[in-house]
Motif scaffolding. Structure first.
Motif, short mmCIF file in Angstrom:
data_model
loop_
_atom_site.label_atom_id
_atom_site.label_comp_id
_atom_site.label_asym_id
_atom_site.label_seq_id
_atom_site.Cartn_x
_atom_site.Cartn_y
_atom_site.Cartn_z
N ASN A 232 -7.77 -1.02 -9.26
CA ASN A 232 -7.43 0.16 -8.47
C ASN A 232 -5.99 0.05 -7.97
OD1 ASN A 232 -7.22 2.19 -6.52
ND2 ASN A 232 -9.33 1.95 -5.84
N THR A 233 -5.13 0.96 -8.42
CA THR A 233 -3.72 0.90 -8.05
C THR A 233 -3.45 1.36 -6.62
OG1 THR A 233 -3.38 3.08 -9.05
CG2 THR A 233 -2.89 1.15 -10.41
N GLU A 234 -4.49 1.77 -5.90
CA GLU A 234 -4.34 2.09 -4.49
C GLU A 234 -4.70 0.90 -3.60
OE1 GLU A 234 -6.63 5.52 -3.59
OE2 GLU A 234 -5.34 6.88 -4.74
N ALA A 235 -5.13 -0.19 -4.22
CA ALA A 235 -5.61 -1.35 -3.46
C ALA A 235 -4.46 -2.32 -3.18
CB ALA A 235 -6.73 -2.05 -4.22
N TRP A 236 -4.12 -2.44 -1.89
CA TRP A 236 -3.15 -3.45 -1.44
C TRP A 236 -3.95 -4.73 -1.21
CZ3 TRP A 236 2.08 -3.02 -1.26
CH2 TRP A 236 2.79 -3.99 -0.55
N THR A 237 -4.19 -5.45 -2.29
CA THR A 237 -5.18 -6.52 -2.31
C THR A 237 -4.85 -7.64 -1.33
OG1 THR A 237 -5.54 -6.02 -4.64
CG2 THR A 237 -6.45 -8.10 -3.81
N GLU B 45 5.29 -10.78 -14.79
CA GLU B 45 6.39 -10.04 -15.41
C GLU B 45 5.87 -8.91 -16.29
OE1 GLU B 45 8.45 -13.19 -17.34
OE2 GLU B 45 9.14 -14.09 -15.45
N GLN B 46 4.77 -9.15 -16.98
CA GLN B 46 4.18 -8.10 -17.80
C GLN B 46 3.75 -6.91 -16.94
OE1 GLN B 46 0.07 -8.45 -19.32
NE2 GLN B 46 0.97 -8.32 -21.37
N ILE B 47 3.13 -7.21 -15.80
CA ILE B 47 2.69 -6.15 -14.90
C ILE B 47 3.86 -5.31 -14.43
CG2 ILE B 47 1.96 -5.82 -12.50
CD1 ILE B 47 -0.41 -5.93 -14.25
N ARG B 48 4.96 -5.95 -14.05
CA ARG B 48 6.09 -5.20 -13.51
C ARG B 48 6.76 -4.33 -14.56
NH1 ARG B 48 5.37 -9.54 -10.53
NH2 ARG B 48 5.51 -9.34 -8.27
N VAL B 49 6.73 -4.75 -15.81
CA VAL B 49 7.25 -3.92 -16.89
C VAL B 49 6.35 -2.70 -17.08
CG1 VAL B 49 7.66 -3.81 -19.38
CG2 VAL B 49 8.45 -5.78 -18.07
N MET B 50 5.06 -2.92 -17.06
CA MET B 50 4.10 -1.85 -17.28
C MET B 50 4.05 -0.88 -16.11
SD MET B 50 0.94 -4.17 -18.66
CE MET B 50 -0.19 -2.95 -18.02
N PRO C 73 6.15 -0.47 -12.58
CA PRO C 73 7.20 -0.93 -11.66
C PRO C 73 6.80 -0.87 -10.19
CG PRO C 73 8.12 0.49 -13.36
CD PRO C 73 6.63 0.57 -13.51
N GLU C 74 5.82 -0.04 -9.83
CA GLU C 74 5.43 0.06 -8.42
C GLU C 74 4.49 -1.06 -8.00
OE1 GLU C 74 3.89 3.90 -7.54
OE2 GLU C 74 5.72 4.95 -8.17
N TRP D 192 -1.72 -3.51 -8.37
CA TRP D 192 -1.70 -3.78 -9.82
C TRP D 192 -2.65 -2.83 -10.55
CZ3 TRP D 192 -1.34 -9.51 -11.73
CH2 TRP D 192 -0.19 -10.09 -11.22
N PRO D 193 -2.30 -2.43 -11.77
CA PRO D 193 -3.21 -1.60 -12.57
C PRO D 193 -4.25 -2.43 -13.33
CG PRO D 193 -1.16 -1.88 -13.74
CD PRO D 193 -0.98 -2.57 -12.41
#
Length: 263
Positions: free
Chosen positions: A48-53, A223-228, A230-231, A254-255
């Motif tokens: 969930n990209t709304e989750a500030w884990t 690094e892969q996550i940040r490329v995919m 950026p937020e 993270w997505p």
């Protein structure tokens, strides 16, 4: 209704192991860096990209995740197939949620600067009590007897589960250096594993001495996550599944989550 965690492996593991499992470092690298803990990537899952884990736990085959941010702090059961959250506890707006752990059928939750923790029934999510502490609240896990808490410093605090007060503290040392900003925690086979805030590192810590005895470098995933995406924010989230001996790791906004197995 949340999907149960063991359903992930039977569906994905045969294909993943044949097609995309790989070692993250060579034998030469292992020999030159004996502190390195290498891992195998098993699969990726949606997150969930709304989750500030802030906390990630596997309890009775369910993934539980806690989040933080003003007016956006909750504890939820996670649907493993979609990453969506079935919110079970939503904190009042003045609280910034932090780490969680489950012990003796109770969920323990920290808050960041409010110096207040909460205890819930793990089956009903009914709040049972509140407790206070003198530091900030960051990560939380347990060793089967005591809660283990980080507070952003180089200390880990062991709390009695009856009084919820510290019974001892340790200083975390990597060689001769004190390690601060220990974030989300997980207790695995006698060791504390800790995210280090603003890094792609997870440290393996001896809870008897505070000594760092191993390091997991997740830079390739970070690094892969940040490329995919950026937020996406920092790596934060470690959940251990004792049945499969796998770790589920993720990060704030993270997505994806990643299922890995340590070498």
């Amino acid at each position: 209704m949340s999907k149960r965690f063991p359903f992930i492996l039977p569906v994905l593991l045969p294909v993943i192991l044949l097609s995309c499992t790989k070692k993250q470092a060579s034998e030469e690298e292992a020999a030159s860096n004996p502190m390195a803990i290498h891992y195998t990537l098993i699969s990726t899952l949606p997150h969930n990209t709304e989750a500030w884990t802030q906390g990630l736990v596997i309890y009775q085959n369910k993934i539980l995740e806690s989040t933080g941010q003003p007016n956006r702090s909750w504890i939820a059961e996670v649907n493993a197939s979609s990453g969506e959250h079935d919110k079970k506890v939503t904190l009042p707006g003045q609280y910034f949620g932090e780490g969680i752990t489950v012990l003796n059928n109770k969920i323990y939750q920290l808050t960041w600067e409010e110096k207040t923790g909460f205890v819930y029934d793990a089956r009903t999510y009914k709040k049972l009590r509140e407790f206070t502490y003198d530091t900030q609240g960051w990560g939380l896990t347990h060793d089967g007897k005591n809660l283990i808490m980080s507070d952003g410093s180089f200390k880990l605090h062991f709390l009695d589960t009856a009084t919820l007060k510290p019974v001892r503290s340790i200083t975390v040392m990597d060689g001769g250096t004190r390690v601060k900003e220990l974030n989300e925690l997980e207790y695995i086979d006698g060791y504390v594993f800790a995210n280090v805030w603003n890094t792609n590192w997870i440290l393996k810590i001896d809870p008897a001495t505070g000594k760092v005895v191993g390091r997991i470098d997740l830079s390739a995933i970070g690094e892969q996550i940040r490329v995919m995406y950026p937020e996406a924010n920092v790596l934060n989230g470690i959940a251990y599944d004792a049945n499969s001996k796998a770790l589920l790791i993720t990060g704030k906004l993270w997505p994806k989550s990643y299922l890995i197995r340590l070498q």
